[in-house]
Scaffold this active site. Sequence first.
Site: not given
Length: 714
Positions: A228, A233-234, A250, A384
């Site tokens: 993802a 970032g990814q 990550k 969140d």
Amino acid sequence: MSSSVASFTANHHIMLLSCADAVRLSGANSSGGRRVKLRLTPPRAALVEARPQQVPAIRDVAGNSNVTGQTLQVGPSSRDRADDMQSEARAMTRAADASVYSPNLLSNKYGSRPIKVLRRALQIFNGLGSFALKVWLDQLNGELDRKMRLRAIELRQTFTRLGPTFVKIGQGLSTRPDLCPPEYLEELSELQDALPTFPDAQAFSCIERELGRPLETVYSSISPSPIAAASLGQVYKAQLKYSGQVVAVKVQRPGIEEAIGLDFYLIRGVGILINKYVDIISSDIVALIDEFARRVYQELNYVQEGQNARRFKKLYADKEDVLVPDIFWDYTSGKVLTMEWVEGVKLNEQEAIERQGLKVLDLVNTGIQCSLRQLLEYGYFHADPHPGNLLATPEGKLAFLDFGMMSETPEEARFAIIGHVVHMVNRDYEAMARDYYALDFLSPNVDVSPIVPALRDFFDDALNSTVSELNFKTLVDGLGAVLYQYPFNVPAYYALILRSLTVLEGLALYADPKFKVLAASYPYFAKRLLTDPNPYLRDALIELLFKDGKFRWSRLENLLVQGKKDRDFSAKDALQPVLKLLLGPDGKELRDLVIKEAIRVSEAIILGSAIESFNSVPGPMRTFVFNGNASGPFTISAAEQQSLMELRAQVIKIWGLLQSSENFDPNLLQPILQVLQEPEARSIGGRVVGGISQRLAARLLQQVLRAPETTAAA
């Protein structure tokens, strides 16, 4: 002062890929060939496919395709705590040069680069300026309300085009009902921050540079392309070489600090101009911008995120139905985070959850109870909790993810919120308005009297529903309308609380359209009121139970019924704090009320039992024994008899509720008996006995005086 403005929600590293995703990933080349990009369409920054499928093929570091099989589940929790602390210290050392928000440093850096600053300023001005022009024209043409939804959509799209900084700003605004109308709140809450992936070669190079070792010495295999990607970032799925543990890795996006730094330099400059020339805005705009920027920069430090996860796990993962992934500190730095991989399904994937034999509502209730503990017990909470950050594991646990941005509820505000709920239930709108001082909504010099009618108008209608029928979103929307009309300054923590519970209710509505988060939350509030010794909550309990000098047994019964639904409720805890308050130096006023009520209850029990015994005697025998008087020896009116019997029944029912508590122990009465040996308690007992004696003597005298009248009449 924003919501967890989409910290790398992708670190929802924890979700599984479908088989089709595995095929696409296994064909990708990480060193410059055709790169396969995932095209996902998750809700609000939840960027990972979440289906309970086989784990995808992951790339051996030498370049060979390899399918992950069974792995040895060895995580940080199995290591000695001292070694873990040393590993964390080394990770902190690797992150020592992590960027920290500094307005002075940004000013020095970009003050000497006018062309770069001007180019970006024009991009921002073009996007936001055209939007502002449309809103201005709407106002001139009297179409502001009619086109508000359209403009809200355009603002969301503009923020998305302007990049991660403005996406985060938009997400922050989506939690501020004091700043934005409802249409804008709804649209901005849908912001996505998915961006194209960056080259895998750069990501792998970053891992090696940050960890100071070759990739093949850390991971035995790693996915050839990211699972993802988001604004910061990814995420890759990998297998640790030393243990075989499957982990999520990550990696921070290259150049993200530069992009965010330039944007905040420009935004802060605008804030300075607003503070200087715009008198209508009383808030310190620069301070708000600085606070928001500091939070975003903290999110860029992955070691800080790991520490947030560790603290969250320590506070809340003590419950068996809550899971928080472990951090692998030896493979973590400021720009690389290695975390335990969690198998799971996003909480809004109802069908996938039910296929595993789980119930969405059970998981949502777990989330609500955990959120209430976060918000009102310890004050440290996940900022969140959108669906991508909450996973249902195959074992039925609720997994929390993405700890890049957390928030805290001040201690005073935690108790004030519970008190606010009490005032709402009592419809005490003057007290509700005064609560806004303690909640830091209003400065002390603001007059709350004009706010009271607005609260009354809204809550009188809303509270006509029972707690079980009350919709939390309705309350939030209505309260938001009130906040928007008056000079409120909603603190970030409170806005995030509202959003957190609204999100959880929204998830529950997928499974049950009649679900109400307030009904699920009420047992927690009842338990806290009954068991928490905090003086503020004790006063709130007294306020709830006593009105006009009378004890409201129905309220106590309702609190006990609801409190028992909380699995942590203890009958013992519900009794001890009340006794301490009753016998304390500040309890005189309460003692007077309790003595008065104790006399009334004792009389009801004594006379009620006598009346019940009399009524159990057959009618003819009653007439014979009492010389033809079918009403017996009682001169009490029928209405008073009914009142006494009802009070007696209610007290007996409440005692039954205490006895039926799972952890009820008759021995809990022993400390009460010990307390009753204290001088103040003996004094109370004496006053109660004296009061009962006087009441019974008065009734006896009344009966005696009436007897001759009855005889004469005969």
